[in-house]
Motif scaffolding. Structure first.
Motif, short mmCIF file in Angstrom:
data_model
loop_
_atom_site.label_atom_id
_atom_site.label_comp_id
_atom_site.label_asym_id
_atom_site.label_seq_id
_atom_site.Cartn_x
_atom_site.Cartn_y
_atom_site.Cartn_z
N ALA A 72 0.83 -1.20 0.00
CA ALA A 72 0.00 0.00 0.00
C ALA A 72 0.87 1.26 0.00
O ALA A 72 0.56 2.24 -0.69
N ASP A 73 1.97 1.23 0.74
CA ASP A 73 2.90 2.36 0.75
C ASP A 73 3.53 2.56 -0.64
O ASP A 73 3.67 3.69 -1.11
N PHE A 74 3.89 1.45 -1.29
CA PHE A 74 4.42 1.52 -2.66
C PHE A 74 3.40 2.17 -3.59
O PHE A 74 3.73 3.04 -4.39
N LEU A 75 2.16 1.72 -3.50
CA LEU A 75 1.10 2.25 -4.37
C LEU A 75 0.86 3.73 -4.12
O LEU A 75 0.67 4.51 -5.05
N GLU A 76 0.88 4.11 -2.85
CA GLU A 76 0.70 5.53 -2.51
C GLU A 76 1.83 6.37 -3.07
O GLU A 76 1.61 7.45 -3.63
N ALA A 77 3.05 5.89 -2.95
CA ALA A 77 4.21 6.61 -3.49
C ALA A 77 4.14 6.71 -5.01
O ALA A 77 4.44 7.76 -5.59
N ALA A 78 3.73 5.62 -5.64
CA ALA A 78 3.62 5.61 -7.10
C ALA A 78 2.57 6.62 -7.57
O ALA A 78 2.78 7.34 -8.54
N CYS A 79 1.47 6.67 -6.87
CA CYS A 79 0.39 7.59 -7.23
C CYS A 79 0.84 9.04 -7.04
O CYS A 79 0.60 9.89 -7.89
N ALA A 80 1.54 9.31 -5.95
CA ALA A 80 2.02 10.66 -5.67
C ALA A 80 3.10 11.09 -6.65
O ALA A 80 3.20 12.27 -7.02
N ALA A 81 3.92 10.14 -7.09
CA ALA A 81 5.04 10.46 -7.98
C ALA A 81 4.62 10.66 -9.42
O ALA A 81 5.36 11.27 -10.20
N THR A 82 3.47 10.14 -9.77
CA THR A 82 3.02 10.22 -11.16
C THR A 82 1.59 10.76 -11.25
O THR A 82 0.70 10.08 -11.75
N PRO A 83 1.37 12.01 -10.78
CA PRO A 83 0.00 12.54 -10.84
C PRO A 83 -0.43 12.80 -12.28
O PRO A 83 0.39 13.13 -13.13
N ASP A 84 -1.71 12.64 -12.52
CA ASP A 84 -2.30 12.91 -13.84
C ASP A 84 -1.58 12.16 -14.97
O ASP A 84 -1.33 12.70 -16.04
N PHE A 85 -1.22 10.93 -14.72
CA PHE A 85 -0.50 10.12 -15.69
C PHE A 85 -1.46 9.34 -16.57
O PHE A 85 -2.58 9.07 -16.19
N THR A 86 -0.98 8.99 -17.73
CA THR A 86 -1.71 8.07 -18.58
C THR A 86 -1.21 6.66 -18.27
O THR A 86 -0.20 6.49 -17.59
N ARG A 87 -1.90 5.67 -18.79
CA ARG A 87 -1.47 4.29 -18.62
C ARG A 87 -0.04 4.11 -19.10
O ARG A 87 0.80 3.54 -18.42
N ALA A 88 0.24 4.62 -20.30
CA ALA A 88 1.58 4.48 -20.88
C ALA A 88 2.63 5.17 -20.03
O ALA A 88 3.73 4.64 -19.82
N GLU A 89 2.33 6.36 -19.54
CA GLU A 89 3.29 7.09 -18.71
C GLU A 89 3.54 6.35 -17.40
O GLU A 89 4.68 6.30 -16.92
N PHE A 90 2.50 5.77 -16.84
CA PHE A 90 2.66 5.03 -15.60
C PHE A 90 3.55 3.81 -15.82
O PHE A 90 4.47 3.56 -15.05
N ILE A 91 3.29 3.07 -16.87
CA ILE A 91 4.12 1.89 -17.16
C ILE A 91 5.56 2.31 -17.43
O ILE A 91 6.50 1.70 -16.93
N GLU A 92 5.72 3.37 -18.20
CA GLU A 92 7.06 3.87 -18.52
C GLU A 92 7.80 4.33 -17.27
O GLU A 92 9.03 4.26 -17.21
N ARG A 97 6.95 -2.31 -12.35
CA ARG A 97 8.08 -3.24 -12.23
C ARG A 97 8.67 -3.22 -10.82
O ARG A 97 9.26 -4.21 -10.38
N GLN A 98 8.52 -2.12 -10.11
CA GLN A 98 9.00 -2.05 -8.73
C GLN A 98 8.03 -2.72 -7.76
O GLN A 98 8.45 -3.32 -6.77
N ILE A 99 6.75 -2.61 -8.05
CA ILE A 99 5.72 -3.15 -7.17
C ILE A 99 5.55 -4.66 -7.35
O ILE A 99 5.31 -5.40 -6.39
N ALA A 100 5.71 -5.14 -8.57
CA ALA A 100 5.45 -6.55 -8.89
C ALA A 100 6.22 -7.55 -8.02
O ALA A 100 5.62 -8.52 -7.53
N PRO A 101 7.52 -7.37 -7.78
CA PRO A 101 8.23 -8.37 -6.95
C PRO A 101 7.67 -8.48 -5.53
O PRO A 101 7.55 -9.58 -4.99
#
Length: 135
Positions: A72-92, A97-101
């Motif tokens: 949940a902390d990873f997801l919160e950080a990811a959301c905060a680091a990539t505001p208003d992102f598209t799917r492609a921008e988020f994957i890029e 890849r950091q959350i999956a392991p």
């Protein structure tokens, strides 16, 4: 007449739903495609903030609870680091890849105990709770 599920059965189902979401998070970029950006962030959050999990009183083991809170902390950080992102921008961005392991580790941890029944109360997966005859 419909029987309402017990609090225990609801907790078992919540744990099973968390496991299913971990499956998507573990799939890296394919998980984003499967459940979409909103699902990627919000499905996990919806179940994680169940009162019993926040209080530590759910059917999650101590280790399971710790790892899902870490995710949940990873997801919160990811959301905060990539505001208003598209799917492609988020994957890029590399966040999936950091959350999956960590999601794979959580999935493995959950499977050590197994999944709970969706139909009846269990003390542990595969171990039904037996009510005494006096109840």
């Amino acid at each position: 007449m419909t029987n309402e599920p017990s609090a225990r059965l609801i907790e078992q189902r919540v744990r099973n739903r968390i496991y299913e979401i971990l499956e998507s998070l573990a799939d890296c970029d394919a998980g984003v495609d499967l459940i979409g950006i909103n699902g990627y962030f919000h499905l996990f959050d919806d179940f994680l903030h169940h009162p019993s999990i926040e209080s530590g009183m759910s059917v999650l083991s101590k280790d399971e609870r710790a790892i899902v809170l870490e995710i949940a902390d990873f997801l919160e950080a990811a959301c905060a680091a990539t505001p208003d992102f598209t799917r492609a921008e988020f994957i890029e961005s590399g966040w999936p890849r950091q959350i999956a392991p960590k999601a794979r580790d959580a999935r493995t941890l959950f499977l050590r105990r197994g999944l709970f029944s969706e139909e009846f109360d269990e003390s542990e997966p595969g171990q039904p709770i037996v009510l005494s005859a006096g109840r």
